[in-house]
Design an enzyme around this catalytic site. Structure first.
Site, PDB file in Angstrom:
ATOM      1  N   GLU A 272      10.825 -42.149   7.797  1.00  0.00           N
ATOM      2  CA  GLU A 272      11.624 -42.637   8.622  1.00  0.00           C
ATOM      3  C   GLU A 272      13.168 -42.206   8.665  1.00  0.00           C
ATOM      4  O   GLU A 272      13.835 -41.943   9.413  1.00  0.00           O
ATOM      5  CB  GLU A 272      11.882 -44.205   8.294  1.00  0.00           C
ATOM      6  CG  GLU A 272      12.842 -44.777   9.481  1.00  0.00           C
ATOM      7  CD  GLU A 272      13.046 -46.448   8.796  1.00  0.00           C
ATOM      8  OE1 GLU A 272      12.226 -46.798   7.882  1.00  0.00           O
ATOM      9  OE2 GLU A 272      13.860 -47.277   9.510  1.00  0.00           O
TER      10      GLU A 272
ATOM     11  N   CYS B 161      14.156 -52.859   0.424  1.00  0.00           N
ATOM     12  CA  CYS B 161      13.304 -53.314  -0.433  1.00  0.00           C
ATOM     13  C   CYS B 161      13.705 -54.814  -1.144  1.00  0.00           C
ATOM     14  O   CYS B 161      12.948 -55.459  -1.484  1.00  0.00           O
ATOM     15  CB  CYS B 161      12.969 -52.439  -1.741  1.00  0.00           C
ATOM     16  SG  CYS B 161      12.487 -50.868  -1.192  1.00  0.00           S
TER      17      CYS B 161
ATOM     18  N   SER C 129      16.191 -49.700   7.125  1.00  0.00           N
ATOM     19  CA  SER C 129      15.176 -49.102   7.000  1.00  0.00           C
ATOM     20  C   SER C 129      14.193 -50.212   7.682  1.00  0.00           C
ATOM     21  O   SER C 129      14.156 -51.409   7.242  1.00  0.00           O
ATOM     22  CB  SER C 129      14.425 -48.511   5.552  1.00  0.00           C
ATOM     23  OG  SER C 129      13.137 -48.598   5.876  1.00  0.00           O
TER      24      SER C 129
ATOM     25  N   GLU D 101      11.154 -64.113   0.476  1.00  0.00           N
ATOM     26  CA  GLU D 101      10.477 -63.112   1.452  1.00  0.00           C
ATOM     27  C   GLU D 101       9.130 -63.388   1.888  1.00  0.00           C
ATOM     28  O   GLU D 101       8.701 -63.327   3.036  1.00  0.00           O
ATOM     29  CB  GLU D 101      10.574 -61.874   0.575  1.00  0.00           C
ATOM     30  CG  GLU D 101      10.209 -60.544   1.593  1.00  0.00           C
ATOM     31  CD  GLU D 101      10.174 -59.336   0.625  1.00  0.00           C
ATOM     32  OE1 GLU D 101      11.001 -58.328   1.167  1.00  0.00           O
ATOM     33  OE2 GLU D 101       9.390 -59.141  -0.213  1.00  0.00           O
TER      34      GLU D 101
ATOM     35  N   GLU E 284       7.535 -63.534   9.739  1.00  0.00           N
ATOM     36  CA  GLU E 284       6.983 -62.385  10.296  1.00  0.00           C
ATOM     37  C   GLU E 284       6.084 -61.800   9.234  1.00  0.00           C
ATOM     38  O   GLU E 284       5.181 -60.555   9.852  1.00  0.00           O
ATOM     39  CB  GLU E 284       8.265 -61.229  10.746  1.00  0.00           C
ATOM     40  CG  GLU E 284       9.147 -61.053   9.489  1.00  0.00           C
ATOM     41  CD  GLU E 284      10.521 -62.033   9.590  1.00  0.00           C
ATOM     42  OE1 GLU E 284      10.355 -62.965   9.978  1.00  0.00           O
ATOM     43  OE2 GLU E 284      11.398 -61.545   9.259  1.00  0.00           O
TER      44      GLU E 284
ATOM     45  N   CYS F 200      15.787 -54.298 -10.091  1.00  0.00           N
ATOM     46  CA  CYS F 200      15.000 -55.379 -10.188  1.00  0.00           C
ATOM     47  C   CYS F 200      14.728 -55.809 -11.760  1.00  0.00           C
ATOM     48  O   CYS F 200      14.434 -56.794 -12.018  1.00  0.00           O
ATOM     49  CB  CYS F 200      13.423 -54.969  -9.464  1.00  0.00           C
ATOM     50  SG  CYS F 200      13.747 -54.602  -7.818  1.00  0.00           S
TER      51      CYS F 200
END
Lengths: 643, 173, 678
Positions: free
Chosen positions: C286, C303, C323, C365, C370, C507
């Site tokens: 991408e 992410c 992205s 998330e 979706e 993270c």
């Protein structure tokens, strides 16, 4: 912003004012402080203008004559009557107050209905209206002028001198009485360090409570680098029972502005804020007017007095938080934050508003500054004590016949204040009984109480500390023997508990627990441990809190524990309230020597707990008594007492 | 299917409602530092701080809504509840307290049937609050009814002040 | 003033201590190995000075808080006098008095600072009474649970949310004894602007804010014979979980986790790093496409779910710069649900995908609509590292004693690129490895990009690829992200790729990890990830055989239609009340105006989503030039929310269908008079 070319000519304004004053035959001054206004002073004011007009007299409401710069006209004939308003004269309980000059006749509790008589008799006839004169509650004598009133006679008015005289809404009057000359001196003849030096030499200390030397504070801010600095006037007077700053802001707003201009020059600030409590709408209104007048005269704005010094002032209204009287909280509030104090250092003089050097001075302090520059530091030091020069205003309230706003030199004793100015102590039934004196609470929620043994202590910033009290901002509450000291401590604790910002643990949780413990004591649920815990907490909160509010919050408790411990013990151990104020504990008894057996109490008692032969001392049955206090209220001989 | 209400004025009303706050925000140049004066003005206009207005103020100033809520709840003068038509403030400063302000408060609350922590009557006519000190200690105890200060008030006088208001009489003091 | 970097000396408890750059006495004491008690001091947050526990006594100055005191040479400090002990004890006792003392049942039990300080200070009794009434517990958030009855008002959460994350979802409200920490208007956290990063829970000294616990649901699945429960393990988990079992920070425990999960009843144990490799290829592809078209640059990584929600709330205008790639967790989920039912011989509805994450926002998330097909979520349960620890302990296992086992294939395959995702800069580096390999022959390509590694919250690098300079920025902490996004918005940021991670150091510093206050711990975790990268055989995503297999059998080529369906996503504008009114569709001369209320009540009743869906319908019907749609504020009809005004008609309790019906009705009505004269 005003233009650089406009330089105000103070002397010309003063001269024009004096010329206009020459045309005045008599002047009626109606006190227009908050107290008198609430008692209807404005309607009295209007009645005077109406009545004088009705007599066909020439009435003036303002002394504005010719333009200051025009050629002087010959003095007019003194045939005019001026009706003017003044700021708070301090004797609010007697309001509305009216003074007639030049005779200096002083009338109290004047109603609009009294006005025709005053006009006819006093203004036109030169006689006094006796029934409107102040009657001394002790001597029962009438006082023709303030010079004969103990309340005023014993005072020494410096800061408040002009409050009862000039019209706070007229800048020309302030100028005519020497106003803004000190600001001009500071801007045109003195260097910033010289100003700081003069203030330091004068020994002026912050009137807001802390007593920090003002000159030192200014000099610290002056030495800070940077061209953006601020002057803040702290008018967030929040102590319950104190209204000194309100009176100054309402009665002489230009003195505050002049003090700020001098302060700004001393540290190099170009903008200032006046932070005023929202409960003082009249002060806000008068200050706004004063600011716009000062701008109009070129006393605020750019290039003041033709110098390259520029300074302007904005008003910020508080939104109801006592803690904002603390300087870092006040800054947070101006910055649009919750008014929570932050740790010091850094001090505001180093990093204050928006992180810039800032000085924060109390209203009274700033209003004193022009006087120091005008008369010199030596003259200022000649009043008061060596460590606390000058005068201090106090709000005298509680169980005294004369309550109100007073100003005395530092070093005055409590005895002079309470017994001379205050006129003695009143008992629960309002009678003057000097032996009814129990204590005086000084310094509000941050202060402590003092007792009979301290009556001859000269009051100043330092003398009180060792006795567990402080001048604070100047609230003085006199209490009589029927006042329960635990209740008094609880009142202040409830106040600080309510006003704690909630940031630091000791203040937030500590005051909450202290209040709960005081409630236990008052309601008879306490154990001896309650007192230990109360003391433990009081010391921890005092030592460990973040800001001044927390550090001083335990003072009312600590000082009552110090001087009236036996009263606490009586509550806890005997479940009795010696003052008879705590409903759940108070046990009335009849003092045999005073009782004449009239039977009034028997009739008043709702449960039939009182018995006795007629004309012989009666007795209360403790088992039946519900402690309602009806007998106490009914007795005319003070024979019912709380043991 | 949703019910359709005729609401020709909905848009207009609602634009008007937000127009005022927009004017206030514009006056203060949407400067988040002026949050306290902005909220004071909002309260002046709307008589309290409606939550959707606060949210609007927060987004307009670019500050978190929780911050605006935090400031609004910190200061005693801000109210997030609508206030009654008449606003009664009882001074509970030292002088007033010593001279019996509690009795006045109790009398008024009883008269207006206010129980618990309620400050405003159900009919939205009265809001009763205490204030820490009006600085009118010489007149203790003092009560402010719709911005007018009354001094040396007894519980009975306080009740008659309220009666005057309920009967629609103009307060003449 | 003496220069700060010159070492100077002061005396602490009779011992000489040198100090240099320490910003306060508390840090000097810590350096001298004296752990001064505190709740509200955190080196990365502003000094607050409220808990009053770090009190020390300085000769000549009395008792002061050490967190607010600047160290000066020659100071004589006592840290533990009887008076100080007593005051600290009183402070802790006062806090305990109004604290929910349900310690044995509190998830923070044994990890609670209040508990440990009470023990350390010898508090044996709470002498004060409980005075505050119990407040309701807020369980509305998918990621966090807030129990105000355990809150000690130290403000750590408020400051981390505001200062580090620049979100400000919670703040202090009210004052004095009534003070609480709360979202605006006392609403629940789930209805607030919270981005679920959980950093508040990370700094909370008590159990007042904790990551939401989903263990019980998982136990039920594990006990259900019809269900096949599989796990994916995020990279950051393996280098942190050992800390809870006494292993040194940075111990790699992948094998032990696999062993433990199998004992707990997991059918398969896979690696999120596999999905990260997929992400690298999709995102790299991408990026190259955007770069070649010079379009929608810089590209932000996607992410981090907290960052995504943050961008949706505050930078909706930049959403096209994000992205479109799903995060590795969600790529794994959708692929697993696509492939594994047949591979493992289980019905799709009986396949339970569990992800073990360092992150609380991943819980949110996984619940995004979706990321579900046919009403079934791609990822069924998200566990934090902390919850993993709890489950291992609950099963009576000691991770440190387990013999490591291998992960399952095929999704246990990973490259080093997919592992370094767990550290800030890792995603950027992994994508760079891919991008570089597309420009050079593989054996010439660089593997390590030290330029993007590091600890600073905002860093950038220029990297030469195929003769062109790629400008990369790497940020962690959302306040830093806001700063860079503002620059992008203003056209002042010349970057090609911006990696954003919400948590400190990426993270590995996630709020689901074992709680640590030490920066060195985070550094060790990061180092361990880079060690794994160096030790594995393959370092680039495209070399991962399982990834290659996926493209061969299912996805086709990177960025294919199938890849888009399974591995990409879209974003929504979550901003409300921005510039009022908010124009959604704004034709020049609208025939009809539709106002959707996005005031508090209506928004909570779903008007935001309604607004968005309405936009879709309008586009689908080709009404863009007929109808103006705007978001607007309160109709003062909150009881009937959501409210939508179509022309002059107010649709109460509106649904998209009802609004469309009303639009159609009015459009038809408007056309009638036109037709009549003809």
């Amino acid at each position: 912003m005003t233009t650089a070319t406009l330089t105000v000519d103070l002397e010309a304004i003063a001269a024009a004012y004096q010329r206009a004053a020459g045309a005045i035959r008599q002047r009626v001054i109606v006190c227009a402080g908050t107290g008198c206004m609430a008692s209807g002073a404005m309607r009295v004011y209007e009645a005077f203008t109406r009545e004088l007009a009705r007599w066909g007299l020439k009435v003036e409401l303002e002394l504005t004559s010719d333009e200051p710069n025009t050629e002087p006209t010959p003095p007019p004939a003194p045939d005019r009557y001026l009706v003017s308003r003044s700021g708070c004269q301090g004797f609010c309980q007697m309001g509305p107050l009216v003074t007639i000059q030049p005779y200096n006749v002083f009338y109290v509790k004047v109603t609009p209905e009294d006005v025709p008589e005053i006009v006819e008799k006093t203004l036109l006839g030169g006689e006094t209206v006796d029934r409107l004169l102040y009657v001394d509650p002790r001597t029962k004598k009438r006082a023709p002028s303030t010079d004969h009133i103990a309340f005023y006679k014993q005072q020494h008015r410096l800061v408040l001198a002009q409050c009862g005289l000039i019209d706070p809404e007229k800048i020309t009057e302030y100028i005519a009485f020497g106003g803004y000359a000190s600001a001009r001196l500071a801007l045109t003849q003195l260097q910033p360090e010289q100003i700081c030096q003069i203030i330091t030499e004068s020994g002026l200390r912050g009137r807001g409570g802390g007593g920090f030397p003002t000159g030192v504070k200014w000099d610290a801010a002056r030495r800070q680098p940077g061209n953006q600095k601020y002057v803040i006037c702290n008018g967030d007077e929040g102590d319950p029972g104190a209204f000194m700053d309100r009176s100054v802001m309402e009665g002489n707003p230009h003195a505050v502005l002049e003090g700020m201009i001098i302060a700004a020059r001393a540290i190099g600030a170009d903008s200032g804020y006046i932070y005023v409590r929202a409960e003082y709408p009249l002060a806000v209104q008068r200050l706004r007017k004063a600011i716009s007048q000062a701008r109009e005269f070129g006393l605020l704005g750019e290039n003041i007095f033709g110098t390259n010094f520029s300074f302007d002032v904005e008003i910020m209204e508080g939104a109801g938080a006592f803690v904002c009287g603390e300087e870092t909280a006040l800054i947070a509030s101006i910055e649009g934050q919750r008014g929570m104090p932050r740790p010091k250092p850094p001090f505001p003089a180093q990093a204050g508003l928006w992180g810039k050097p800032t000085i924060i001075n109390n209203v009274e302090t700033l209003a004193t500054v022009p006087l120091i520059l005008r008369h010199g530091p030596e003259r200022f030091r000649s009043v008061g004590t060596p460590s606390s020069p000058g005068t201090k205003t106090f709000a005298l309230t509680g169980h005294v016949p004369n309550t109100g706003l007073i100003e005395v030199p530092f070093g005055t004793t409590l005895r002079q204040i309470i017994f001379d100015i205050g006129g003695g102590v009143t008992n629960a039934k309002g009678r003057i009984r000097d032996d009814a004196f129990k204590a005086v609470q000084i310094g509000g929620p941050s202060g402590g109480c003092l007792t009979r043994e301290h009556l001859d202590l000269p009051l100043d910033f330092d003398s009180l500390r060792e006795f567990g009290a402080m001048v604070g901002s100047g609230g003085l509450v006199v209490t009589n023997s029927q006042t329960c000291m635990v209740q008094l401590a609880r009142f202040f604790m409830q106040f600080t508990q309510n006003e704690s910002c909630g940031k630091c643990v000791l203040c937030r949780e500590g005051t909450k627990q202290m209040l709960a413990l005081l409630d236990e004591i008052i309601e008879g649920r306490a154990t001896p441990r309650s007192l230990d815990l109360l003391e433990l907490l009081a010391h921890a909160v005092q030592k460990g809190s973040l800001c001044g509010l927390g550090k001083t919050a335990p003072n009312p408790v600590l000082s009552t524990l110090r001087y009236f411990r036996e009263e606490y013990v009586a509550h806890v151990e005997k479940k009795r309230c010696p003052a008879g104020q705590c409903r759940a504990l108070a046990m009335p008894t009849i003092v045999a020597e005073r009782c004449r057996g009239c039977g009034l109490c028997v009739r008043a008692c709702p449960v039939g707990a009182i018995a006795g032969e007629r004309k012989k001392p009666h007795v209360i049955d403790e088992k039946r008594c519900i402690r309602c206090g009806a007998c106490f209220d009914a007795c005319k001989l003070d024979a019912v007492a709380y043991a | 299917m949703a019910g359709c209400a005729c609401a020709s004025q909905v848009g207009a009303n609602h634009e008007k409602r937000f127009q005022k706050v927009c004017e206030i925000l514009d006056y203060y140049e949407r400067n988040p530092r002026l949050l306290v004066p902005i909220l004071q003005q909002v309260q002046e206009v709307y008589h309290y701080l409606p939550s959707e207005i606060l949210e609007f103020v927060a987004t307009s100033l670019g500050v978190p809504t929780a911050h605006v809520f935090g400031v609004a709840t910190f200061y005693a003068h801000f109210s997030l509840e609508p206030k009654g038509k008449h606003h009664i403030k009882i001074c509970d400063g030292t002088a007033c307290h010593v001279k019996g302000s509690t009795a006045i408060l109790e009398a008024i609350r009883e008269k207006l049937n206010l129980s618990g922590s309620a400050k405003t009557t159900d009919d939205m006519l009265f809001t009763v609050e205490t204030v820490s000190c009006l600085g009118a200690c010489g007149l203790a105890p003092a009560v402010v009814v719709d911005e007018q200060v009354h001094g040396n008030v007894t519980p009975a006088q306080a009740l008659s002040l309220i009666e005057n208001l309920t009967e629609g009489k103009e307060e003449n003091q | 003033m003496t220069p700060q970097n010159q070492p100077q000396k002061l005396i602490i408890d009779g011992r000489e201590v040198t100090f240099g750059r320490e910003r306060n006495l508390l840090e000097v004491c810590r350096k001298a190995d004296i752990d001064i008690p505190t709740f509200c001091y955190h080196s990365h947050l502003s000094v607050y000075g409220a808990c009053r526990l770090c009190l020390v006594e300085i000769e000549g100055q009395g008792i002061v808080t050490s967190c607010t005191t600047v160290p000066k040479a020659g100071m004589r400090v006592r840290t533990n006098s009887p008076e100080i002990r007593e005051m600290r004890r009183v402070a802790v006792e006062l806090l305990l008095a109004n604290h929910d003392r349900d310690c044995p049942t509190c998830p923070k039990n044994a990890a609670c600072k209040l508990q440990s300080l009470a023990r350390r200070l010898g508090v044996r009794e709470v002498r004060f009474r409980t005075l505050t009434p119990a407040l309701p517990v807020d369980r509305s958030s998918p990621a966090l649970e807030r129990n105000p009855n355990r809150c000690i008002l130290c403000g750590d959460c408020v400051r981390v949310c505001c200062e580090i994350q620049s979100v400000g979802a919670i703040d202090f409200a009210y004052r004095g004894a009534q003070t609480v920490v709360t979202p605006a208007f006392g609403k629940s956290l789930g209805d607030s602007e919270c981005v679920h990063c959980g950093q508040c829970a990370g700094v909370c000294p008590t159990g007042a804010i904790i990551p939401r616990q989903d263990i019980e649901e998982l136990w039920r699945f594990l006990a259900d014979p019809r269900k096949k429960v599989i796990a994916q393990i995020a990279p950051a988990v393996r280098v942190a979980v050992g800390e809870a079992f006494g292993l040194p920070a940075g111990t790699v425990a992948t094998g032990q986790i696999a062993a433990a999960l199998r004992r707990l009843g997991f059918a398969q144990v896979y690696d999120t790093s596999f999905a990260a490799d997929l992400t690298v290829i999709e995102e790299g592809t991408e990026f190259l496409k955007r770069k070649s078209q010079g379009d929608k640059l810089p590209m932000f990584t996607s992410c981090c779910p907290a960052w995504v929600k943050f961008a949706e709330q505050y930078f909706p205008d930049l959403l096209s710069n994000l992205s479109t790639c799903r995060s590795p967790q969600q790529m794994f989920g959708s692929l697993a649900k696509e492939i594994l039912p047949s591979a493992l011989g289980v019905e799709r509805e009986n396949l339970v995908v569990v992800s073990i994450m360092p992150c609380t926002a991943k819980k949110f998330e996984a619940q995004r609509p979706e990321f579900a097909r046919d009403g079934m979520r791609d990822v069924d349960i998200v566990l934090t590292t902390q919850e993993l620890v709890s489950m291992i302990e609950a099963h009576g296992l000691d991770l440190a004693q387990l013999r490591p086992e291998a992960l399952d294939l095929p999704f246990g395959h990973k490259s080093g690129a997919g592992v370094i995702f767990g550290a800030s800069g890792g995603v950027a580096e992994a994508v760079l490895r891919y991008v570089v390999s597309r420009n050079y022959a593989t054996d010439l390509a660089r593997i390590e990009f030290q330029e993007v590694r590091g600890t600073a919250g905002l860093r950038d690098a220029q990297i030469e690829v195929g003769g062109a300079q790629l400008r990369i920025a790497v940020v962690h902490g959302l306040a830093n992200a806001r700063q860079i996004a503002e620059k992008v918005r203003a056209g002042k940021a010349e970057y090609d790729l911006i990696e954003v991670m919400a948590c400190p150091m990426g993270c590995i510093g996630g709020a689901g990890q074992p709680v640590t206050t030490r920066a060195t711990t985070l550094a060790k975790r990061a180092a361990a990830l880079y060690d794994i990268d160096r030790c594995v055989e393959i370092h680039t995503a495209q070399q991962n055989p399982a990834v290659q297999e996926c493209y061969r059998t299912i996805l086709g080529s990177p960025s294919s239609e199938k890849a888009h369906a399974l591995l990409h996503t879209h974003y929504r504008n979550r901003r409300r009340g921005v510039a009022w009114p908010v124009p959604i569709a704004q034709p020049h001369k609208p025939q009809l105006e539709v106002s959707v209320c996005v005031g508090t009540n209506c928004y909570l009743s779903g008007s935001g989503e309604l607004l968005e869906r309405l936009g879709d319908v309008i586009r689908a019907n080709g009404w863009e030039d007929k109808i103006a749609v705007k978001g607007t504020f309160c109709f003062e009809n909150c009881r009937q929310s959501p409210n939508v005004a179509v022309g002059e008609v107010l649709v109460e309790k509106a649904t998209v269908e009802a609004v469309v019906e009303e639009i159609e009705k009015q459009l038809a009505h408007q056309q009638e008079p036109e037709l009549a004269p003809r």
